[in-house]
Design a protein around this motif. Sequence first.
Motif: not given
Lengths: 102, 449
Positions: A33, A35-36, A45-51, A85, A88-89, A92-93, B7-8, B10-12, B359
């Motif tokens: 889903s 969740f990282i 963390f959470s990331t979206n589907s492209i992530g 994009d 930036d991704y 952040m990683l 792509p993003i 996000t830290r909880y 998101h």
Amino acid sequence: MHDIKPPLQILLLGAQNENQEVKVNKNIAISESGFIFNPGTGDSFSTNSIGQEVIRMLNEGKTRDEITQGILGRYEVEKGILEKDLDDYFFMLGTYHIVHNG
Amino acid sequence: MLPYERPIITRYNPGITNKFGSRVDYFPFTQIDGVPVKKLIEAYGSPCFVLSERTIRDTYRNALRAFSTRYPKVQFAWSYKTNYLNAVCQVFHQEGAWAEVVSMFEYQKAILNGVPGEQILFNGPDKTADDLRIALQNNSLIHIDHFDELYLLSEIVRDSGKKARVAIRINMDTGVYPQWDRFGFNYENETAWEAVQKIMGQPNMILTGLHCHIGTYMLSTRAYHLAATKLAQLALRIKGQYGHRIAYIDIGGGFASGNTLKGSYLQGSDIIPTMDDYAEAISTALLGSGIPTAELPSLYLEAGRALIDDAGYLLGSVVAIKRLSDGRRATIMDFGVNLLFTSFWYDHRITPAQEFSRHTEDMVVYGPLCMNIDVVRENISLPLLNRGDHVVVHRVGAYNMTQWMQFISMRPNVVMIDCEGGVHLVRARETVDTLNQQEQTPDHLQKIQ
């Protein structure tokens, strides 16, 4: 003498430019889903589907260029926007200590 | 091909209060009164203000119902300074509202809009001798703000031989802080009574009304109850002392709209009183004041913000997305504080106008001005936006189209959607010629060399 090293994210950006390999840290757990969890730091963390796709391709050993081409082939996006994009991704990683230079 | 989303990651942050707040919009805002946002932007550009005639009329009728079902004689006067676009004023005038103006510029607008002079309430601290002569000539209701104005008007009416219909503006303690005491005469220290005495001694002035405007974005209906009570007591005192009946009590405006004030814990729409709440507080004060039913004064209202805010939208587009030095996301829009003056005190609701996923990103929303203060939202959680995406800013009908700034760019088109869904341009975008035609360059500066 101090060993002066550039921050990780700068290394990563440099790696992207030179198309060096970026790897996901071995201890990182990723659910289906998006969740990282990083057990080393306790951060989640959470990331979206492209992530998720990007991280999956990294795990498959794909280079930045191959990841770019893979997304361009499937999604409606201009290359310039995608490159920005992805910069930036990846930044952040790196900031979150999820990837490292191979 | 699949639709693209950035792509993003996000830290909880468990256990820490999120200053960006939670997500509030779950659906895109794609149309206004049935007209697609995309088509409005294609036809009128971005940014662009949009006004809903249907919402204006519905809001006005609801306010009139709230007051007129509780009090026998109610008259609204449209507060020109809130939005004096002629099309907006005319909707209110068609609904029966008079005009409330605070400058000769606004006065002239009201006259040009066809409002009879005797249906104009002339407020404001800066009325020149010429302004007063015009108001006197048109039999308008002059709301006197200070003794200097009273004496000036006294001179003018003496020379003209006409009788001026006047009211005095009264400030008072209604239990709210800060107390608005810079306008009008104070109630508690008897300055207001002194003004009454001076006017009653003037054969060419008729003290027709008592006026107050106790504040703005008032969340307490109790304050209005107190204000109405004090004005009614003053009316009774005038009746007792002079046998003179006050024809109207003007309670002003200041009713809150559904916008959220900066620093407010709850959404504005969840905490503001309804129009019925305001009406109940004011009408019960007047009805219970001891004034005989047959002699009850008319109730005048100058509500502005609460009647027009909901009817205004600002359409805009994403110019750029960037990351700040501390890691925060920043989104730059093609509208800023130049058009959205109210963003200095409101956390405006902003909704994307196209489909988005679940998101969201915490971000700062900046305007396009090359100016550090150009911040539309300091903290907001929005779905992922891309360059060129459209957004809708809600509740911008009040004050933005009068306080907007022409700074480094031109004011945009303003359109109104009529009750049948027709779109009308009600104010054309400015061009460089709009400004240049006001300028004059001396001959010796015509050429660079």
